[in-house]
Design an enzyme around this catalytic site. Structure first.
Site, short mmCIF file in Angstrom:
data_model
loop_
_atom_site.label_atom_id
_atom_site.label_comp_id
_atom_site.label_asym_id
_atom_site.label_seq_id
_atom_site.Cartn_x
_atom_site.Cartn_y
_atom_site.Cartn_z
N VAL A 147 0.84 -1.21 0.00
CA VAL A 147 0.00 0.00 0.00
C VAL A 147 0.87 1.26 0.00
O VAL A 147 0.37 2.36 0.14
CB VAL A 147 -0.94 -0.01 1.24
CG1 VAL A 147 -1.90 -1.20 1.20
CG2 VAL A 147 -0.15 -0.03 2.56
N ASP A 148 2.20 1.06 -0.17
CA ASP A 148 3.14 2.16 0.06
C ASP A 148 3.39 3.08 -1.15
O ASP A 148 4.04 4.12 -1.03
CB ASP A 148 4.49 1.62 0.57
CG ASP A 148 5.12 0.57 -0.36
OD1 ASP A 148 4.88 0.62 -1.58
OD2 ASP A 148 5.86 -0.30 0.15
N HIS A 186 -4.38 -4.32 -2.31
CA HIS A 186 -4.81 -4.02 -0.94
C HIS A 186 -4.96 -2.53 -0.68
O HIS A 186 -4.91 -2.09 0.47
CB HIS A 186 -3.85 -4.68 0.07
CG HIS A 186 -3.88 -6.18 0.02
ND1 HIS A 186 -2.88 -6.99 0.51
CD2 HIS A 186 -4.82 -7.03 -0.47
CE1 HIS A 186 -3.19 -8.26 0.31
NE2 HIS A 186 -4.35 -8.31 -0.29
N CYS A 226 -17.64 11.88 6.64
CA CYS A 226 -17.87 11.97 5.20
C CYS A 226 -18.87 13.09 4.91
O CYS A 226 -19.95 13.14 5.52
CB CYS A 226 -18.43 10.62 4.73
SG CYS A 226 -19.04 10.63 3.05
N THR A 252 6.98 -11.89 -1.08
CA THR A 252 5.71 -12.14 -0.38
C THR A 252 5.75 -13.50 0.30
O THR A 252 6.30 -14.45 -0.26
CB THR A 252 4.48 -12.03 -1.33
OG1 THR A 252 3.30 -12.43 -0.60
CG2 THR A 252 4.61 -12.86 -2.58
C1 BJW Z 1 12.05 -10.34 1.19
C2 BJW Z 1 13.03 -9.41 1.55
C3 BJW Z 1 13.83 -8.88 0.52
C4 BJW Z 1 11.95 -10.00 3.32
N1 BJW Z 1 13.65 -9.30 -0.74
N2 BJW Z 1 11.91 -10.72 -0.07
C5 BJW Z 1 -8.34 -18.83 1.60
C6 BJW Z 1 -7.71 -19.66 2.51
C7 BJW Z 1 -7.47 -19.22 3.82
C8 BJW Z 1 -7.86 -17.95 4.23
C9 BJW Z 1 -8.47 -17.13 3.33
C10 BJW Z 1 -8.71 -17.57 2.04
N3 BJW Z 1 -9.32 -16.55 1.34
C11 BJW Z 1 -9.44 -15.49 2.18
C12 BJW Z 1 -8.95 -15.82 3.39
C13 BJW Z 1 -8.87 -14.92 4.58
C14 BJW Z 1 -7.73 -13.94 4.53
C15 BJW Z 1 -6.40 -14.69 4.44
O1 BJW Z 1 -5.82 -14.89 3.40
N4 BJW Z 1 -5.86 -15.08 5.57
C16 BJW Z 1 -4.56 -15.80 5.60
C17 BJW Z 1 -3.63 -15.08 6.57
C18 BJW Z 1 -4.79 -17.23 5.93
N5 BJW Z 1 -7.88 -13.04 3.40
C19 BJW Z 1 -8.67 -11.98 3.46
O2 BJW Z 1 -9.33 -11.72 4.46
C20 BJW Z 1 -8.74 -11.10 2.22
N6 BJW Z 1 -10.11 -10.88 1.88
C21 BJW Z 1 -10.85 -11.80 1.24
O3 BJW Z 1 -10.38 -12.82 0.83
O4 BJW Z 1 -12.17 -11.45 1.07
C22 BJW Z 1 -13.10 -12.46 0.75
C23 BJW Z 1 -13.43 -13.20 2.02
C24 BJW Z 1 -13.95 -12.51 3.08
C25 BJW Z 1 -14.24 -13.19 4.25
C26 BJW Z 1 -14.00 -14.55 4.36
C27 BJW Z 1 -13.45 -15.25 3.28
C28 BJW Z 1 -13.18 -14.57 2.09
C29 BJW Z 1 -8.15 -9.72 2.52
C30 BJW Z 1 -6.71 -9.77 2.86
C31 BJW Z 1 -6.25 -8.35 3.24
C32 BJW Z 1 -4.82 -8.35 3.75
N7 BJW Z 1 -4.57 -7.10 4.37
C33 BJW Z 1 -3.19 -6.79 4.79
C34 BJW Z 1 -3.20 -5.37 5.41
C35 BJW Z 1 -3.34 -4.33 4.29
C36 BJW Z 1 -3.47 -2.96 4.80
C37 BJW Z 1 -2.23 -2.45 5.48
O5 BJW Z 1 -1.11 -2.49 4.92
O6 BJW Z 1 -2.38 -1.99 6.58
O7 BJW Z 1 -2.31 -6.82 3.66
S1 BJW Z 1 -2.51 -7.99 5.90
C38 BJW Z 1 -0.88 -7.97 5.21
O8 BJW Z 1 -0.59 -9.25 4.57
C39 BJW Z 1 -0.93 -6.93 4.09
C40 BJW Z 1 -0.09 -7.58 3.02
O9 BJW Z 1 -0.38 -7.00 1.77
C41 BJW Z 1 -0.48 -9.02 3.14
C42 BJW Z 1 0.55 -9.97 2.57
O10 BJW Z 1 1.77 -9.87 3.24
P1 BJW Z 1 3.14 -9.94 2.41
O11 BJW Z 1 3.22 -8.80 1.49
O12 BJW Z 1 3.29 -11.28 1.84
O13 BJW Z 1 4.20 -9.64 3.58
P2 BJW Z 1 4.84 -10.67 4.63
O14 BJW Z 1 5.37 -9.85 5.73
O15 BJW Z 1 3.89 -11.74 4.99
O16 BJW Z 1 6.02 -11.36 3.83
C43 BJW Z 1 7.16 -10.63 3.42
C44 BJW Z 1 8.08 -11.59 2.67
O17 BJW Z 1 9.17 -10.84 2.18
C45 BJW Z 1 8.68 -12.70 3.55
O18 BJW Z 1 8.43 -13.96 2.92
C46 BJW Z 1 10.17 -12.38 3.59
O19 BJW Z 1 11.00 -13.54 3.60
C47 BJW Z 1 10.35 -11.61 2.31
N8 BJW Z 1 11.48 -10.65 2.30
N9 BJW Z 1 13.02 -9.17 2.87
C48 BJW Z 1 12.75 -10.17 -1.04
N10 BJW Z 1 14.87 -7.94 0.78
ZN ZN Z 2 -20.02 8.48 3.17
#
Ligand code: BJW
Ligand code: ZN
Length: 278
Positions: free
Chosen positions: A131-132, A147, A176, A217
């Protein structure tokens, strides 16, 4: 053993041993680099999915891992609708702090390399979970922000988007002008649906692409984590770049254990030397 007690010969012995161990890895990485260069050369379409890791070298904290945000803060208290409804002040304080963090950083060589990589393809889509706004700042085009964007706001009730700069006071959250609802950051929290147009486009590009990169990711948050799996099932070559293995690593055609800010510029440099963009 404390440092001073070490046998002085120990380091001299350790160095050649570690070098011997290092060479096969370096050679392996070099061969893989050449194969990825070939894949870029032979593919006309590419989708890149990025996560927090691509911005780590800019100084933006990741979510998971020992230094990650979720190690210090509880996601259910900060990144859900329920959290915002029960304590909007805390949630806004957290987002104000994060806006400040991302406001002070710049894109890193990984972001710039991805901007350059797009020139090698007829069709190039950059899908980010971040989101950056750093990909845009680096000059990338055709970006899908799954996101949301931390700088934007929207209304909790009528969903109206406010793109203009708003300095939010967590003690006095503005309402709002259209419906009186509370203003919230325009990001996607857990349990919330992603923007349908954006996620549908990300899936359709992933289904059609010949090459897919998953970069920085943890590949566990869905639906984003389904994109590389979809691409692979449809026949794309899958490349993962991450210093740590993820649930995707076993599926990837090439798993590159490296920092994106180091590997991606090397890849682009190699491409420039061997096959400049047509
Ligand atoms: C490097 C490095 C370097 C370090 N070089 N690499 C199916 C199965 C199970 C669960 C679900 C499913 N479908 C939906 C769900 C629920 C849920 C989910 O997925 N949960 C899981 C945790 C299990 N998903 C949702 O709720 C989503 N909505 C949805 O699906 O709606 C429909 C629905 C609703 C209700 C029920 C069911 C379905 C929405 C997800 C929203 C995520 N939001 C966040 C916050 C965003 C706002 C904010 O920034 O404040 O998004 S959470 C956070 O995680 C953020 C990120 O975008 C997201 C992913 O994280 P990311 O980017 O992968 O970061 P990290 O920290 O996890 O990993 C970093 C990686 O970098 C590491 O691997 C390091 O090794 C690596 N690294 N240095 C290269 N130099
Ligand atoms: Zn409104």
């Amino acid at each position: 053993m404390a440092c001073q007690e070490r046998d002085p010969t120990e380091r001299r012995i350790a160095k050649p041993v570690s070098l011997v161990a290092f060479w096969p890895v370096a050679l392996y990485l070099l061969c893989m680099l050449d194969e990825i260069v070939n894949a870029v050369r032979n593919c006309r379409s590419c989708v890149v999915l990025t996560g927090a890791g691509i911005s780590a070298e800019s100084g933006v904290p990741t979510f998971r891992g020992s230094e990650g945000l979720w190690g210090k803060f509880k996601p259910e208290e900060l990144a859900t609708m329920a959290a915002f409804i029960s304590n909007p002040k805390i949630v806004w304080e957290w987002y104000k702090w994060r806006r400040q963090v991302v406001g002070e950083v710049k894109p890193n060589p990984g972001h710039y390399a991805l901007r350059d990589l797009q020139q090698w393809f007829d069709q190039f889509t950059l899908v980010t979970q971040n989101v950056d706004g750093l990909h845009r700042a680096a000059g990338s085009e055709n970006i899908l922000e799954l996101h949301g964007n931390i700088y934007r706001n929207k209304c909790l009730d009528c969903n109206h988007q406010f793109s203009e700069d708003m300095d939010i006071d967590p003690d006095n959250i503005p309402s709002c002008p259209h419906c009186g609802g509370k203003i919230r950051p325009d990001v996607v929290w857990f349990g919330e649906m992603l923007d349908a147009q954006i996620i549908n486009k990300a899936f359709s590009e992933s289904e059609q692409t010949e090459l897919f990169f998953s970069i920085g990711t943890s590949a566990i948050v869905h639906p984003a984590a389904s994109l590389p799996i979809t691409a692979k099932r449809r026949g794309a070559t899958l490349v993962e770049i991450n210093p740590e293995m993820t649930p995707l690593s076993g599926l990837a055609d090439y798993y590159v254990s490296a920092k994106s800010g180091e590997f991606l510029p090397t890849l682009v440099e190699r491409l420039k030397q061997t096959s400049p963009p047509g």
